[in-house]
Design a protein around this motif. Structure first.
Motif, short mmCIF file in Angstrom:
data_model
loop_
_atom_site.label_atom_id
_atom_site.label_comp_id
_atom_site.label_asym_id
_atom_site.label_seq_id
_atom_site.Cartn_x
_atom_site.Cartn_y
_atom_site.Cartn_z
N TRP A 118 -16.25 9.44 9.67
CA TRP A 118 -15.01 9.94 9.07
C TRP A 118 -15.16 11.42 8.76
CZ3 TRP A 118 -10.73 6.98 8.92
CH2 TRP A 118 -10.92 5.60 9.15
N VAL A 119 -14.20 12.20 9.22
CA VAL A 119 -14.27 13.65 9.03
C VAL A 119 -13.69 14.04 7.68
CG1 VAL A 119 -13.56 15.87 9.96
CG2 VAL A 119 -14.05 13.99 11.51
N PHE A 138 -14.59 10.23 16.35
CA PHE A 138 -14.15 9.71 17.64
C PHE A 138 -12.78 10.25 18.00
CE2 PHE A 138 -11.77 6.48 20.04
CZ PHE A 138 -12.54 6.45 21.18
N GLN A 190 -11.74 16.45 6.08
CA GLN A 190 -10.89 17.54 6.55
C GLN A 190 -10.78 18.69 5.57
OE1 GLN A 190 -7.41 15.07 7.59
NE2 GLN A 190 -7.81 15.78 9.66
N THR A 228 -6.76 10.83 13.47
CA THR A 228 -6.73 12.09 12.72
C THR A 228 -7.97 12.31 11.88
OG1 THR A 228 -5.57 11.01 10.90
CG2 THR A 228 -4.22 12.14 12.55
N ARG A 229 -8.67 11.26 11.50
CA ARG A 229 -9.73 11.47 10.52
C ARG A 229 -11.14 11.20 11.01
NH1 ARG A 229 -7.43 10.96 5.20
NH2 ARG A 229 -5.65 12.35 5.26
N ILE A 253 -5.56 24.93 23.08
CA ILE A 253 -4.34 24.41 22.47
C ILE A 253 -4.59 23.88 21.07
CG2 ILE A 253 -3.23 23.84 24.67
CD1 ILE A 253 -4.02 20.95 24.24
N GLY A 290 -2.60 16.23 28.48
CA GLY A 290 -3.60 15.78 27.53
C GLY A 290 -3.79 16.73 26.37
N GLY A 291 -4.52 16.23 25.36
CA GLY A 291 -4.85 17.07 24.21
C GLY A 291 -3.82 17.09 23.11
N VAL A 292 -2.61 16.61 23.39
CA VAL A 292 -1.54 16.64 22.39
C VAL A 292 -0.91 15.26 22.31
CG1 VAL A 292 0.67 17.68 21.75
CG2 VAL A 292 -1.05 19.04 22.92
N ARG A 297 -11.28 12.89 16.96
CA ARG A 297 -11.38 14.32 17.20
C ARG A 297 -11.88 14.59 18.62
NH1 ARG A 297 -11.70 18.10 13.49
NH2 ARG A 297 -10.52 17.02 11.96
N TYR A 300 -9.16 14.17 21.28
CA TYR A 300 -8.33 15.37 21.42
C TYR A 300 -9.09 16.49 22.12
CZ TYR A 300 -4.58 13.70 18.38
OH TYR A 300 -3.52 13.02 17.86
N ALA A 301 -10.36 16.63 21.79
CA ALA A 301 -11.16 17.72 22.38
C ALA A 301 -11.27 17.56 23.89
CB ALA A 301 -12.55 17.76 21.74
N GLY A 359 -7.99 18.37 25.48
CA GLY A 359 -7.64 19.79 25.33
C GLY A 359 -8.41 20.66 26.30
N ASN A 360 -9.72 20.46 26.38
CA ASN A 360 -10.54 21.22 27.33
C ASN A 360 -11.82 20.43 27.57
OD1 ASN A 360 -12.16 22.95 28.76
ND2 ASN A 360 -11.54 24.77 27.63
N LEU A 405 -13.59 27.09 24.56
CA LEU A 405 -12.63 26.81 23.50
C LEU A 405 -11.60 25.78 23.96
CD1 LEU A 405 -11.90 30.48 22.43
CD2 LEU A 405 -13.06 28.78 21.04
N ASN A 406 -11.09 25.04 22.98
CA ASN A 406 -9.92 24.20 23.24
C ASN A 406 -8.72 25.06 22.84
OD1 ASN A 406 -7.92 22.35 23.44
ND2 ASN A 406 -8.89 20.82 22.13
N LEU A 424 -19.38 18.47 14.07
CA LEU A 424 -18.61 17.51 13.28
C LEU A 424 -19.54 16.60 12.48
CD1 LEU A 424 -15.60 16.33 15.46
CD2 LEU A 424 -15.55 17.51 13.28
N VAL A 454 -7.77 6.66 12.65
CA VAL A 454 -8.79 6.86 13.69
C VAL A 454 -8.53 8.17 14.44
CG1 VAL A 454 -9.59 6.03 15.94
CG2 VAL A 454 -9.42 4.46 14.02
#
Lengths: 392, 517
Positions: free
Chosen positions: B379-380, A260, B382, A256-257, B359, A335-337, A262, A265-266, A269-270, B356-357, B371, A254
């Motif tokens: 499902w992405v 949602f 990659q 990494t792929r 990091i 956050g973000g990491v 993604r 993380y977005a 991150g910002n 931009l993000n 996306l 969930v």
């Protein structure tokens, strides 16, 4: 093949992720030595799995919350209240064991949605929302239980966290079934790793050299099969390990792929950039908090099953262990990491330390001091790394 | 003989894996205004950080000779105690503190008992504000001031430290023309009072206008120091030094093939999100056609960004009214994802904060807005994502070793290319580019213009928001002017001049006051 990475590059390229594995191995070795090998005995390995599974389940949800830039202080109370609801239905009212589980999970959904609503749609910082939740759900636990502990659960319910899958294939003194399950898992992992590698080569992305790749697989296989061997020599495959493995795999995918993952993380991150890229920030935040509620209720079921009852003080301080696991596992405070596997390894480091010190008979007070220092050092290491990387 | 206040001799500064400065020479005459020019990443800011003690003595090679003595600064307070004050591009003021508190931050005026003497503080602050020509009450919180005034507060802060050598890093980057003009004349006033200034700037006309001499840095080397007065055609001369080649034209030419209308906006009105009743955009109407570049000219605060962001899925403002038509049909745009689905894209003026993000890596920043194109049932894919990112790395000439590189490590120009890649990949039909070349060096600017030309050649419509009029004149087909939230004019580029646009950009001000008064 373009740009083949060698071992050193692999380790140094990302100290943030590889450092944690090195630390884990070092801590296991240290405590194995200090306990004269007891740490790694079949009985104790099984025990570690049973004893810390609920913290690891919480850490999975917590790492997503932290990646999104939030925090959840209420999970300990949520573990208590969901376990209490289940216990009241099953123990007090004599309902079947599965009704208890469903009710607990249902409560988890509602709690997650409740906190998600305040965080995502009203805009109360998660720190405040869940601080309130910590009190709120602890209070509800006391109300539901009428301030007294309930026990025992029926045998089926106890098996969730205390049961084992074994003996299906028989075995001469050790459980063959456990070994087979693990062997299949290792084969599956190797196959998946190979496919990923092939795909990366096809897209001309750098991969590690073939001997290194094989070495990595063999190392993983050896560690996993050794782990299986210890389990097989004790009591077989714990049910709770199956739950945990499914959750780890599912949430790794969930995060990494999926879209949602993604977006989580977005946002961390910002936030502004994510919003302006079309991410539905509110719904993602809601989803993250909802998910945390559900996983906390899973942990509630596992914990009530393991402790064979519900207590008013259940789950006390679990939130701190889960949060510590995430930060030791490389998640960033801002956050973000962060990674699910990192949080699991972080949780295992905490588990090995606690367990190791218990075996050595170290006093509770000293244990707390050591764990606190390790958390501080882990984050200090992370900060140091970031500063070194950003020295320009 | 001219007296040098500062000589930096053979300054070399290396970071792991890269030499940022090698044998850089800089000499500044006492009492002059000295410009420093160079592309982004040339080493200007690093040089100033060496000078001000951010990189302490011992981490660089070479000598800093200031006032005839070799200096060994270990920290910023060290250099400040000698009268060297640096004002960074990103202002370092604390928004919630008052003007006076900011001016004396770290340098508080204490009374006898060690407590802060507020009367003296505010009194001195007032005197300093007068010196920089800022008519504000010193107890005003800094966040209530505009960027231009905040810049002046920074200078007042420097004056409070008895500055002798003032270093300004891109002081006018965020300022409109009026504020810039005021700042530059303030520099001249300071000069007449014997304060030496070093000014880093990308705006060559300002360098030409205000500086006595300028030093050009390229790739960590000093190229040359020019006397501004001696050189006719100084700006082209500087550009030649900066890029190491002649730019025959700063704007690539293109064929103007304009098709049918793509986007039309009618009576677009936006209210300020927090100040009730304040109209930010007032009944704005405009359109863009296929293959067309349309400019929106306006000074800072005219409502340009607010107009764009409110169109882009109501990302700004409240009580928004008006209609948007795509290909003649009215569309509803309630949030950003709807805007993207309808083929709108908005590249922000502040790519680091909103675009931009930083990091995350190049690959994921490129795919961030689309996306949905890379995923099935959530499902992405990659591998496809990497392939897409690689394609854009090639076609947009993004200079990065791999698409797995963290975006924060790229230079400004390359970051902007990542932002553009993101929006191009989202299949946008109308791209709104807000200050697309801000903080980008000359060479990269040219590349961005080329990309814009490629976009319109492929049938996209582009809206450029810019405060640099030559840029709009060089790239657009038509230009709308915006003043105080009102569209005050629409000028085809062949009829447009800077003077004409400037008149339109400021005209509504007076009319507006008359109407409302």
């Amino acid at each position: 093949m373009t740009g083949t990475a060698n071992l050193r590059e692999l380790l140094t390229r990302n100290m943030r992720t590889s450092g944690i594995y090195i630390a884990f191995v070092a801590i296991v070795a240290l405590f194995a030595f200090l306990t004269g090998g007891t740490l790694l005995s079949p009985g104790n390995v099984t025990n570690i799995v049973l004893q810390y599974s609920y913290i690891l389940i919480l850490a999975i949800g917590m790492v997503m919350v932290i990646i999104a830039g939030h925090i959840d202080l209420s999970v300990g109370s949520v573990v208590a209240v969901t376990g209490a609801i289940s216990a009241v239905l099953v123990i007090k009212n004599g309902m079947p064991w599965w009704v208890g589980i469903l009710a607990a999970l249902g409560a988890g959904v509602l709690i997650g949605a409740w906190q998600g609503f305040w965080v995502a749609f009203v805009g109360i910082p998660a720190f405040i929302t869940t601080l309130a939740g910590m009190l709120l759900f602890r209070g509800l636990t006391l109300l539901v239980l009428n301030n007294i502990s309930l026990s025992p659960f029926p045998a089926e319910y106890q098996k969730i966290a205390g049961g084992f899958q074994n003996g299906l294939f028989g075995g001469p003194g050790y459980d063959v079934f456990t070994l087979v399950v693990f062997a299949v898992a290792v084969a599956g992992y190797a196959f998946a790793a190979y496919r990923t590698r092939r795909a990366r080569i096809a897209y001309e992305q750098p991969v590690e050299a073939m001997p290194l790749f094989i070495l990595k697989l063999v190392a993983v296989a050896a560690v996993v099969m050794w782990f299986a061997w210890q389990l097989a020599n004790a009591r077989g495959l714990p049910n709770v390990l199956i739950i945990l493995a499914v959750l780890v795999m599912a949430y790794t995918l969930v995060t990494t792929r999926t879209v949602f993952g993604r977006h989580v993380y977005a946002i961390g991150g910002n936030l502004a950039a994510a919003m302006l890229s079309g991410v539905k920030v509110r719904w993602v935040n809601f989803g993250v908090m909802l998910n945390m509620g559900i996983l906390a209720s899973v942990a509630g079921v596992v914990y009530s099953s393991r402790s064979n009852g519900a207590q008013p003080a259940a789950g006390n301080m679990f939130e701190l262990d889960a949060i510590a696991a995430c930060f030791i596992g490389g998640a960033a405070v801002t956050g973000g990491v962060g990674r699910v596997t990192g949080a699991i390894v972080g949780g295992l480091i905490m588990a090995i330390m606690s367990n190791g010190m218990q075996l050595m008979g170290v006093d509770q007070s000293v244990q707390a001091v050591v764990k606190g220092l390790v958390l501080l050092l882990a984050v200090a290491f992370d900060v140091y790394n970031k500063r070194r990387a950003g020295a320009r | 003989m001219t007296k040098h206040i500062l000589e930096m001799r053979k300054i070399t500064k290396a970071f792991p894996g890269v030499k940022a400065l090698s044998d850089v020479e800089l000499s500044v005459i006492d009492g002059e205004i000295h410009g420093i020019c160079g592309e982004n990443g040339a080493g200007k800011s690093t040089l100033m950080k060496v000078l001000s003690g951010v990189y302490p003595y011992g981490t660089y090679e070479g000598d800093i000779v200031y006032d005839g003595e070799i200096q060994k600064f270990h920290s910023i307070p060290d250099s400040e105690s000698k009268g060297i004050v640096i004002i960074h591009q990103e202002l370092a003021l604390i928004p919630y503190l008052s003007v006076a508190e900011n001016i004396f931050l770290g340098n508080e005026r204490r009374g006898k008992n060690g407590m802060i003497d507020w009367n003296q503080t505010n009194h001195e602050a007032m005197k300093l504000l007068k010196q920089v020509g800022l008519d504000e009450n010193p107890i005003t919180p800094v966040m209530q001031l505009g960027v231009g005034k905040q810049q002046l507060v920074e200078i007042a802060k420097a004056l409070s430290k008895d500055v002798r050598l003032l270093i300004l890093d891109e002081p006018t980057a965020a300022l409109n023309d009026d504020d810039s003009e005021h700042l530059l004349s303030l520099l001249r006033t300071l000069k007449s009072r014997g304060i030496t200034s070093i000014m880093i700037s990308h705006k060559l006309n300002e360098i030409a206008e205000v500086c006595d001499r300028t030093t050009i840095i390229r790739d960590g080397h000093t190229i040359e120091t020019l006397d501004i007065a001696d050189e006719p055609g100084i700006q082209d001369r500087i550009i030649r030094g900066m890029v190491g080649r002649d730019l025959t034209s700063r704007y690539p030419s293109r064929e103007h093939v304009v098709g049918e209308e793509v986007l039309r906006v009618e009576d677009w009105t936006v209210y300020h999100p927090t100040q009730p009743g304040r109209i930010v955009v007032d009944k704005a109407s405009f359109n863009v056609r296929k293959g067309e570049v349309v400019g929106i000219a306006g000074v800072m605060g005219a409502g340009r960004t607010e107009l764009a962001m409110s169109l882009f899925g109501r990302a700004y403002g409240r009580d928004i009214t008006g209609s948007i038509y795509m290909h003649g049909e009215e569309i509803q745009v309630r949030d950003v994802s709807e805007a993207i689905r309808h083929g709108l894209a908005y590249a922000t003026e502040d790519r680091k904060r909103y675009g931009l993000n930083l990091i995350d890596d190049v690959r994921r920043n490129i795919s961030a807005a689309a996306l949905f194109k890379l995923s099935k049932r959530g499902w992405v894919d990659q591998n496809k994502e990497i392939k897409v990112a690689e394609e854009y790395r090639g076609s947009m000439n993004i200079k990065t070793p791999t698409v797995m590189q963290t975006v924060g490590n790229l230079s400004g120009g390359n970051q902007q290319k990542v932002v553009l890649s993101k929006w191009i990949y989202s299949d946008a039909e109308v791209l709104i580019l807000d200050e697309p070349t801000r903080g980008i060096d000359v060479g990269a600017k040219y590349e961005i213009y080329t990309i814009i030309n490629r976009l319109v050649a492929a049938g996209k419509a582009v809206i450029i928001i810019s405060s640099e009029l030559p840029e709009l004149l060089g790239t657009c087909d038509r230009i709308y002017t915006l003043a105080f939230g009102v569209v005050t004019g629409e000028v085809p580029v062949k009829d447009a001049t800077q003077e004409k646009l400037m008149t339109l950009m400021t005209q509504e001000k007076t009319k507006d006051r008359e109407v409302r008064a």
